[in-house]
Scaffold this motif. Structure first.
Motif, short mmCIF file in Angstrom:
data_model
loop_
_atom_site.label_atom_id
_atom_site.label_comp_id
_atom_site.label_asym_id
_atom_site.label_seq_id
_atom_site.Cartn_x
_atom_site.Cartn_y
_atom_site.Cartn_z
N VAL A 321 0.86 -1.19 0.00
CA VAL A 321 0.00 0.00 0.00
C VAL A 321 0.89 1.23 0.00
O VAL A 321 1.72 1.41 0.90
CB VAL A 321 -0.94 0.01 1.21
CG1 VAL A 321 -1.81 1.26 1.20
CG2 VAL A 321 -1.83 -1.24 1.21
N ILE A 322 0.72 2.09 -1.00
CA ILE A 322 1.60 3.24 -1.20
C ILE A 322 0.84 4.54 -0.89
O ILE A 322 -0.25 4.76 -1.44
CB ILE A 322 2.13 3.27 -2.64
CG1 ILE A 322 2.98 2.02 -2.89
CG2 ILE A 322 2.92 4.55 -2.92
CD1 ILE A 322 3.40 1.83 -4.33
N PRO A 323 1.37 5.40 -0.04
CA PRO A 323 0.68 6.66 0.27
C PRO A 323 0.49 7.52 -0.99
O PRO A 323 1.36 7.55 -1.86
CB PRO A 323 1.63 7.34 1.26
CG PRO A 323 2.48 6.25 1.81
CD PRO A 323 2.64 5.25 0.70
N GLY A 324 -0.66 8.20 -1.05
CA GLY A 324 -0.94 9.09 -2.16
C GLY A 324 -1.25 10.49 -1.65
O GLY A 324 -2.27 10.68 -0.97
N PRO A 325 -0.43 11.48 -1.95
CA PRO A 325 -0.65 12.83 -1.42
C PRO A 325 -1.79 13.56 -2.14
O PRO A 325 -2.07 13.30 -3.31
CB PRO A 325 0.68 13.52 -1.69
CG PRO A 325 1.22 12.83 -2.90
CD PRO A 325 0.79 11.39 -2.77
N LEU A 326 -2.43 14.47 -1.44
CA LEU A 326 -3.43 15.35 -2.03
C LEU A 326 -2.70 16.49 -2.73
O LEU A 326 -1.92 17.21 -2.11
CB LEU A 326 -4.37 15.90 -0.96
CG LEU A 326 -5.48 16.83 -1.46
CD1 LEU A 326 -6.47 16.07 -2.33
CD2 LEU A 326 -6.20 17.48 -0.28
N ILE A 327 -2.93 16.63 -4.03
CA ILE A 327 -2.29 17.69 -4.82
C ILE A 327 -3.29 18.83 -4.97
O ILE A 327 -4.34 18.69 -5.62
CB ILE A 327 -1.88 17.16 -6.21
CG1 ILE A 327 -1.00 15.92 -6.06
CG2 ILE A 327 -1.18 18.25 -6.99
CD1 ILE A 327 0.27 16.14 -5.27
N VAL A 328 -3.00 19.94 -4.33
CA VAL A 328 -3.92 21.07 -4.27
C VAL A 328 -3.69 22.00 -5.46
O VAL A 328 -2.59 22.53 -5.65
CB VAL A 328 -3.76 21.85 -2.95
CG1 VAL A 328 -4.70 23.05 -2.92
CG2 VAL A 328 -4.03 20.92 -1.77
N ARG A 329 -4.73 22.17 -6.27
CA ARG A 329 -4.68 23.10 -7.39
C ARG A 329 -5.85 24.08 -7.24
O ARG A 329 -6.16 24.50 -6.14
CB ARG A 329 -4.69 22.35 -8.71
CG ARG A 329 -3.46 21.44 -8.92
CD ARG A 329 -3.34 20.95 -10.35
NE ARG A 329 -2.16 20.12 -10.54
CZ ARG A 329 -2.15 18.79 -10.52
NH1 ARG A 329 -3.31 18.13 -10.34
NH2 ARG A 329 -1.04 18.11 -10.70
N GLY A 330 -6.51 24.42 -8.35
CA GLY A 330 -7.50 25.48 -8.27
C GLY A 330 -8.94 25.08 -8.47
O GLY A 330 -9.81 25.95 -8.55
N SER A 331 -9.25 23.78 -8.52
CA SER A 331 -10.63 23.37 -8.80
C SER A 331 -11.49 23.28 -7.54
O SER A 331 -12.69 23.03 -7.64
CB SER A 331 -10.64 22.01 -9.51
OG SER A 331 -10.18 20.99 -8.64
N ALA A 332 -10.87 23.44 -6.39
CA ALA A 332 -11.60 23.37 -5.12
C ALA A 332 -11.19 24.54 -4.24
O ALA A 332 -10.03 24.98 -4.26
CB ALA A 332 -11.35 22.05 -4.40
N ARG A 333 -12.14 25.03 -3.47
CA ARG A 333 -11.89 26.13 -2.54
C ARG A 333 -10.76 25.73 -1.59
O ARG A 333 -10.79 24.66 -0.97
CB ARG A 333 -13.15 26.44 -1.77
CG ARG A 333 -13.04 27.64 -0.84
CD ARG A 333 -14.25 27.72 0.08
NE ARG A 333 -15.52 27.65 -0.67
CZ ARG A 333 -16.68 27.38 -0.11
NH1 ARG A 333 -16.76 27.11 1.20
NH2 ARG A 333 -17.78 27.36 -0.84
#
Length: 340
Positions: A321-333
């Motif tokens: 099981v490999i960790p997956g980071p949240l990549i923050v861009r501009g589609s969500a507040r």
């Protein structure tokens, strides 16, 4: 008149070496000096010799062939992952045969039989799960199996996945921190472990914050169904102010519906988050906040696990099981104080 086929004996005679030396030169991983290898390959090129891989497999008991089963090629994630898997296996001296399957049409049994008929050394099943019966047949045939981007509670089958549950929790936490009040979710195919784990983590984190209900649609990992789910979800007056879509492939379709069909702004009216981080997610047209699947790491672990099972050098069946980071861009507040 047809030309007589060149044999390894002919090459050995021309190179001034033994026939076994020729065999070692064309056997991946075999020990042979650089000088001998150069002489043999020069003679082989001059004579037009090509080794008979199938004949060699009868002698060694190894075909050096890996069967790769895939079900979804529309999703950008899989063509890129398949290319990486093929290149990694070829670098280890294996040939890859790709078989197309449909998880929902019940043709997995037929496809698996075709694969076993090729006397493959191992099988990678990408986006495809196995029944206990199929796992037993592969075990009986002595063919190890690794599931890629699918999980399964079966000690006979190894698997490599992203931490989908943690990814779902991260998405919910981000939306909660952004102050969203009415949250939606568009699910993938419900028979997939990836879908179940993503939604499970998402729902758990919402429940931790006291949110026990969310608006749910079903996209089945298909663009057409994702579009319809978005139309149904966002056409009402009490539409959600945010939506987590179970993969990027569907999220792009959802964003197109919101903007083009319903005239809604992303993220001002609706925040959208996906899962996978395929290349178009970073395009300005989408600029999608999403959970990244680390394809390179997943491929590396899949190949390592499979070859360890083939060579009996690994630690046995594994569930990686490999960790997956949240990549923050501009589609969500973006929540206040949250750094990209």
């Amino acid at each position: 008149m047809s030309q007589e086929k060149v044999t390894s004996t002919d090459v050995a005679r021309a190179a001034g070496v033994s026939q076994s030396a020729v065999s070692r030169v064309f056997t991946p991983g075999a020990s042979v000096s650089a000088r001998t290898a150069e002489k043999v390959r020069k003679a082989a090129d001059e004579l037009g010799y090509r080794p008979n891989v199938l004949a060699r497999s009868l002698i060694t008991g190894r075909s050096r062939i890996i069967g790769l089963v895939v079900a979804y090629l529309e999703n950008y994630f899989y063509p890129a992952a398949i290319e990486k898997l093929s290149n990694a296996l070829q670098a280890e001296g294996y040939h890859v045969l790709i078989f197309m399957a449909s998880q929902t049409s019940g043709n997995i049994d037929q496809v698996l039989q075709e694969i076993l008929d090729y006397q493959v050394d191992g099988i990678i099943m990408a986006s495809v799960a196995m029944s206990s019966d199929l796992a037993g047949r592969c075990q009986s045939a002595g063919v190890p199996v690794v599931l890629f981007n699918r999980g399964q509670d079966d000690e006979r089958v190894s698997s490599v996945t992203t931490d989908n549950r943690a990814g779902g929790r991260a998405v919910a936490g981000f939306l909660i921190a952004g102050g969203h009040q009415r949250i939606g979710y568009i699910a993938g195919w419900e028979g997939a472990s990836t879908q179940r784990d993503r939604e499970s983590g998402f729902a758990e984190r919402l429940a931790d914050a006291g949110i026990h209900d969310y608006v749910r649609g079903l996209g089945n990992f298909e663009v057409g169904q994702a579009r319809q789910a978005a139309l149904n979800m966002f056409s009402s007056a009490d539409r959600p102010d945010s939506v987590f879509v179970a993969n990027d492939h569907m999220a792009f379709a959802v964003m197109d519906v919101l903007r083009s069909d319903l005239g809604l702004r992303v993220p001002e009216d609706v925040s959208v988050i996906g899962f996978d981080d395929v290349p178009p997610a970073a395009w300005p047209a989408y600029n999608l906040t999403t959970v990244r699947q680390r394809a390179n790491m997943m491929v590396e672990e899949t190949v390592r696990t499979l070859l360890g099972l083939i060579d009996h050098t690994g630690i046995g069946h594994e569930h990686v099981v490999i960790p997956g980071p949240l990549i923050v861009r501009g589609s969500a507040r973006i929540p206040e104080g949250w750094s990209r």
